[in-house]
Design an enzyme around this catalytic site. Structure first.
Site, PDB file in Angstrom:
ATOM      1  N   LYS A 150      40.227  -2.821  40.291  1.00  0.00           N
ATOM      2  CA  LYS A 150      40.876  -1.869  41.198  1.00  0.00           C
ATOM      3  C   LYS A 150      41.928  -1.032  40.474  1.00  0.00           C
ATOM      4  O   LYS A 150      42.012   0.175  40.657  1.00  0.00           O
ATOM      5  CB  LYS A 150      41.512  -2.581  42.398  1.00  0.00           C
ATOM      6  CG  LYS A 150      42.227  -1.556  43.299  1.00  0.00           C
ATOM      7  CD  LYS A 150      42.421  -1.941  44.719  1.00  0.00           C
ATOM      8  CE  LYS A 150      43.016  -0.754  45.484  1.00  0.00           C
ATOM      9  NZ  LYS A 150      43.374  -1.063  46.859  1.00  0.00           N
TER      10      LYS A 150
ATOM     11  N   HIS B 181      33.151   1.063  53.413  1.00  0.00           N
ATOM     12  CA  HIS B 181      34.307   1.290  54.285  1.00  0.00           C
ATOM     13  C   HIS B 181      34.108   2.361  55.356  1.00  0.00           C
ATOM     14  O   HIS B 181      34.835   2.368  56.345  1.00  0.00           O
ATOM     15  CB  HIS B 181      35.545   1.615  53.449  1.00  0.00           C
ATOM     16  CG  HIS B 181      36.220   0.386  52.916  1.00  0.00           C
ATOM     17  ND1 HIS B 181      35.586  -0.496  52.071  1.00  0.00           N
ATOM     18  CD2 HIS B 181      37.463  -0.136  53.114  1.00  0.00           C
ATOM     19  CE1 HIS B 181      36.421  -1.487  51.756  1.00  0.00           C
ATOM     20  NE2 HIS B 181      37.566  -1.295  52.387  1.00  0.00           N
TER      21      HIS B 181
ATOM     22  N   HIS C 152      35.325   0.876  58.782  1.00  0.00           N
ATOM     23  CA  HIS C 152      36.397   1.429  59.621  1.00  0.00           C
ATOM     24  C   HIS C 152      35.883   1.727  61.030  1.00  0.00           C
ATOM     25  O   HIS C 152      36.616   1.548  62.013  1.00  0.00           O
ATOM     26  CB  HIS C 152      36.990   2.681  58.977  1.00  0.00           C
ATOM     27  CG  HIS C 152      37.837   2.371  57.766  1.00  0.00           C
ATOM     28  ND1 HIS C 152      38.195   3.322  56.845  1.00  0.00           N
ATOM     29  CD2 HIS C 152      38.388   1.203  57.344  1.00  0.00           C
ATOM     30  CE1 HIS C 152      38.937   2.752  55.895  1.00  0.00           C
ATOM     31  NE2 HIS C 152      39.060   1.469  56.174  1.00  0.00           N
TER      32      HIS C 152
ATOM     33  N   ARG D 156      63.915   8.594  53.300  1.00  0.00           N
ATOM     34  CA  ARG D 156      62.973   9.356  52.466  1.00  0.00           C
ATOM     35  C   ARG D 156      62.404   8.538  51.309  1.00  0.00           C
ATOM     36  O   ARG D 156      61.920   9.085  50.329  1.00  0.00           O
ATOM     37  CB  ARG D 156      63.620  10.630  51.910  1.00  0.00           C
ATOM     38  CG  ARG D 156      64.019  11.599  52.998  1.00  0.00           C
ATOM     39  CD  ARG D 156      64.023  13.025  52.475  1.00  0.00           C
ATOM     40  NE  ARG D 156      64.373  13.932  53.546  1.00  0.00           N
ATOM     41  CZ  ARG D 156      65.621  14.275  53.840  1.00  0.00           C
ATOM     42  NH1 ARG D 156      66.624  13.808  53.112  1.00  0.00           N
ATOM     43  NH2 ARG D 156      65.849  15.099  54.830  1.00  0.00           N
TER      44      ARG D 156
ATOM     45  N   GLU E 269      43.168   9.782  45.082  1.00  0.00           N
ATOM     46  CA  GLU E 269      41.810   9.866  45.601  1.00  0.00           C
ATOM     47  C   GLU E 269      41.268  11.285  45.674  1.00  0.00           C
ATOM     48  O   GLU E 269      40.777  11.736  46.701  1.00  0.00           O
ATOM     49  CB  GLU E 269      41.720   9.181  46.985  1.00  0.00           C
ATOM     50  CG  GLU E 269      40.308   8.742  47.322  1.00  0.00           C
ATOM     51  CD  GLU E 269      40.246   7.788  48.515  1.00  0.00           C
ATOM     52  OE1 GLU E 269      40.964   6.777  48.509  1.00  0.00           O
ATOM     53  OE2 GLU E 269      39.474   8.079  49.433  1.00  0.00           O
TER      54      GLU E 269
ATOM     55  N   HIS F 138      39.224  -6.821  58.959  1.00  0.00           N
ATOM     56  CA  HIS F 138      38.879  -5.787  57.986  1.00  0.00           C
ATOM     57  C   HIS F 138      37.830  -6.293  56.981  1.00  0.00           C
ATOM     58  O   HIS F 138      36.818  -5.635  56.747  1.00  0.00           O
ATOM     59  CB  HIS F 138      40.132  -5.300  57.257  1.00  0.00           C
ATOM     60  CG  HIS F 138      39.839  -4.269  56.220  1.00  0.00           C
ATOM     61  ND1 HIS F 138      39.437  -2.989  56.535  1.00  0.00           N
ATOM     62  CD2 HIS F 138      39.827  -4.342  54.852  1.00  0.00           C
ATOM     63  CE1 HIS F 138      39.217  -2.309  55.414  1.00  0.00           C
ATOM     64  NE2 HIS F 138      39.441  -3.104  54.386  1.00  0.00           N
TER      65      HIS F 138
ATOM     66  N   LYS G 111      48.594   2.567  48.569  1.00  0.00           N
ATOM     67  CA  LYS G 111      48.271   3.150  49.883  1.00  0.00           C
ATOM     68  C   LYS G 111      49.030   2.364  50.953  1.00  0.00           C
ATOM     69  O   LYS G 111      48.883   1.150  51.058  1.00  0.00           O
ATOM     70  CB  LYS G 111      46.774   3.050  50.164  1.00  0.00           C
ATOM     71  CG  LYS G 111      45.951   4.113  49.478  1.00  0.00           C
ATOM     72  CD  LYS G 111      44.529   4.085  50.034  1.00  0.00           C
ATOM     73  CE  LYS G 111      43.649   5.108  49.337  1.00  0.00           C
ATOM     74  NZ  LYS G 111      42.245   5.031  49.820  1.00  0.00           N
TER      75      LYS G 111
HETATM   76  N1  LIG Z   1      46.390  -0.465  51.217  1.00  0.00           N
HETATM   77  C1  LIG Z   1      45.189  -0.722  50.788  1.00  0.00           C
HETATM   78  O1  LIG Z   1      44.746  -0.240  49.741  1.00  0.00           O
HETATM   79  C2  LIG Z   1      44.313  -1.666  51.575  1.00  0.00           C
HETATM   80  C3  LIG Z   1      43.151  -2.185  50.995  1.00  0.00           C
HETATM   81  C4  LIG Z   1      42.397  -3.111  51.717  1.00  0.00           C
HETATM   82  C5  LIG Z   1      42.811  -3.475  52.982  1.00  0.00           C
HETATM   83  N2  LIG Z   1      43.935  -2.947  53.519  1.00  0.00           N
HETATM   84  C6  LIG Z   1      44.385  -3.345  54.845  1.00  0.00           C
HETATM   85  O2  LIG Z   1      44.709  -4.731  54.830  1.00  0.00           O
HETATM   86  C7  LIG Z   1      44.625  -5.228  56.145  1.00  0.00           C
HETATM   87  C8  LIG Z   1      43.952  -6.579  56.149  1.00  0.00           C
HETATM   88  O3  LIG Z   1      44.746  -7.472  55.404  1.00  0.00           O
HETATM   89  P1  LIG Z   1      44.625  -9.045  55.606  1.00  0.00           P
HETATM   90  O4  LIG Z   1      43.207  -9.412  55.689  1.00  0.00           O
HETATM   91  O5  LIG Z   1      45.466  -9.660  54.565  1.00  0.00           O
HETATM   92  O6  LIG Z   1      45.203  -9.275  57.080  1.00  0.00           O
HETATM   93  P2  LIG Z   1      46.593  -9.808  57.645  1.00  0.00           P
HETATM   94  O7  LIG Z   1      47.740  -9.236  56.925  1.00  0.00           O
HETATM   95  O8  LIG Z   1      46.530  -9.613  59.111  1.00  0.00           O
HETATM   96  O9  LIG Z   1      46.551 -11.373  57.330  1.00  0.00           O
HETATM   97  C9  LIG Z   1      45.566 -12.158  57.945  1.00  0.00           C
HETATM   98  C10 LIG Z   1      46.171 -13.326  58.742  1.00  0.00           C
HETATM   99  O10 LIG Z   1      46.560 -14.349  57.828  1.00  0.00           O
HETATM  100  C11 LIG Z   1      47.889 -14.784  58.092  1.00  0.00           C
HETATM  101  N3  LIG Z   1      48.437 -15.195  56.802  1.00  0.00           N
HETATM  102  C12 LIG Z   1      48.808 -14.400  55.775  1.00  0.00           C
HETATM  103  N4  LIG Z   1      49.101 -15.121  54.690  1.00  0.00           N
HETATM  104  C13 LIG Z   1      48.931 -16.419  55.036  1.00  0.00           C
HETATM  105  C14 LIG Z   1      49.060 -17.657  54.334  1.00  0.00           C
HETATM  106  N5  LIG Z   1      49.364 -17.675  53.024  1.00  0.00           N
HETATM  107  N6  LIG Z   1      48.812 -18.790  55.003  1.00  0.00           N
HETATM  108  C15 LIG Z   1      48.433 -18.758  56.310  1.00  0.00           C
HETATM  109  N7  LIG Z   1      48.275 -17.630  57.016  1.00  0.00           N
HETATM  110  C16 LIG Z   1      48.510 -16.467  56.386  1.00  0.00           C
HETATM  111  C17 LIG Z   1      48.545 -13.593  58.722  1.00  0.00           C
HETATM  112  O11 LIG Z   1      49.615 -13.997  59.534  1.00  0.00           O
HETATM  113  C18 LIG Z   1      47.409 -12.989  59.534  1.00  0.00           C
HETATM  114  O12 LIG Z   1      47.300 -13.619  60.776  1.00  0.00           O
HETATM  115  C19 LIG Z   1      43.885  -4.192  56.955  1.00  0.00           C
HETATM  116  O13 LIG Z   1      44.796  -3.512  57.788  1.00  0.00           O
HETATM  117  C20 LIG Z   1      43.342  -3.247  55.918  1.00  0.00           C
HETATM  118  O14 LIG Z   1      43.198  -1.932  56.389  1.00  0.00           O
HETATM  119  C21 LIG Z   1      44.681  -2.058  52.845  1.00  0.00           C
HETATM  120 ZN   LIG Z   2      39.193  -2.576  52.327  1.00  0.00          ZN
END
Ligand SMILES: NC(=O)c1ccc[n+]([C@@H]2O[C@H](COP(=O)([O-])OP(=O)(O)OC[C@H]3O[C@@H](n4cnc5c(N)ncnc54)[C@H](O)[C@@H]3O)[C@@H](O)[C@H]2O)c1
Ligand SMILES: [Zn+2]
Length: 323
Positions: free
Chosen positions: A187, A208, A212, A81, A197, A224, A103
């Protein structure tokens, strides 16, 4: 410590041994990629924690990009939980955006982030030195969210990012650190004003609604950040056609997106697939697809909106998708 396999091989051992100096610690990895941000992966990570016998005094460290942060955060939100967690973002996108705001969640075949929870991290620890190993395409994907922060709240920041293009691609520490701190400030102010939100937090969704849909329609082949870049261009154009966004805004955004080699057009798929994907967006109300529009660069539209968002007809959306 939960991380994807790529980040695990780069930094996993280092972080896990640092923590192990103070408390028992286990490194748990999962396959990298958006397509693993699923309920199945949530289940197997949760099972791994149960099998290791972690109790309510445990804490999760989410080490990696936004996929890891969202997924490991959701594991922490639901494990026994809810246990505390710490975000240790290693992508630009995660440092400037996804690690902030609480989030967490997973994707489903019905769409992005549809199952999840609000769960604030106890701390966020970002070291821009980890970006040295980040592939260029993922660096650019992070820039898309930074441009979004400028577009909704700070025109000067938006223009600074475009001017800093070379330094960003060179991964200059001072430039990256400045982008992280400016984005985090924008942010976190918005999130602090409206954590769940109910209103103003929706402005962070600029670009977005379209993004999406692009991610879902492409089967998560489009990153993304790439989808957000295209989404901002399309939503600026839609906003202008609806008389909400100043003419000229789309051109400025399009040029910024192109400067970072990010896509300006959605992948060539039948328009109806995009409209269907948008119907499942969390912002859809009573069947109407809703958007957070700009009034102009640096300012989001508020007047005549319903709680910061505005509906658009399928016809208007269709026209904006086809430039
Ligand atoms: N929670 C929120 O408020 C919020 C906001 C924006 C985006 N998101 C989410 O975030 C996600 C996208 O995140 P992302 O772009 O970081 O993708 P990701 O986590 O898939 O990372 C991108 C790639 O980079 C690699 N990687 C990570 N750090 C590295 C490093 N230092 N050196 C080499 N490789 C590295 C990872 O293995 C992966 O293949 C989406 O799912 C999106 O929906 C969430
Ligand atoms: Zn985003």
């Amino acid at each position: 410590v939960i991380c994807d396999s790529t980040v695990g091989s780069l930094y996993g051992q280092q972080v896990a041994s640092a923590i192990a100096a103070f408390r028992p610690c286990q490194l748990i990895t999962f396959p990298a990629g958006e397509w693993n941000k699923t309920r199945e992966e949530w289940q197997s990570l949760s099972d791994a924690l149960l099998a290791a016998g972690f109790g309510r005094d445990a804490a999760v460290v989410a080490l990696g990009g936004g996929v890891t942060g969202d997924l490991a955060g959701f594991v922490a939100a639901t494990y026994l939980r809810g246990v505390p967690y710490i975000q240790v973002p290693t992508t630009l996108l995660a440092m400037i955006d996804s690690s902030i705001g609480g989030k967490t969640g997973v994707d489903t075949p019905h769409g992005k982030n549809l199952i999840g929870a609000f769960h604030q991290p106890r701390a966020v620890v970002a070291d821009v030195a980890t970006l040295k190993s980040l592939p260029k395409i993922h660096l650019a994907a992070g820039v898309a969210e930074a441009l979004k922060h400028g577009a909704i709240a700070d025109e000067e920041y938006f223009r600074w990012i475009v001017d800093a293009r070379e330094q960003i691609f060179q991964k200059e520490t001072a430039t990256l650190a400045e982008a992280v701190s400016r984005s985090v400030r924008i942010k976190s102010e918005v999130v602090a004003a409206d954590e769940r939100e109910a209103g103003i937090r929706s402005i962070l969704n600029f670009g977005h609604t379209i993004a999406h849909a692009i991610e879902a329609v492409s089967g998560y082949e489009v990153l993304h950040g790439e989808a957000v870049a295209t989404g901002m261009v399309v939503e600026a154009r839609l906003g202008t056609r609806l008389g909400i966004t100043d003419a000229g805004t789309t051109d400025v955004i399009r040029e910024a997106v192109m400067a970072f080699d990010l896509p300006i057009d959605p992948p060539d798929r039948p328009i109806h697939t995009y409209l269907e994907a948008m119907q499942r967006d969390k912002k859809t109300r009573g069947g109407t697809v809703r958007f957070a529009f700009l009034e102009r660069l640096g300012k989001v539209a508020r007047e005549n909106t319903e709680n910061w968002t505005t509906g658009a007809t399928p016809k208007a959306i269709e026209e904006a998708l086809e430039p």
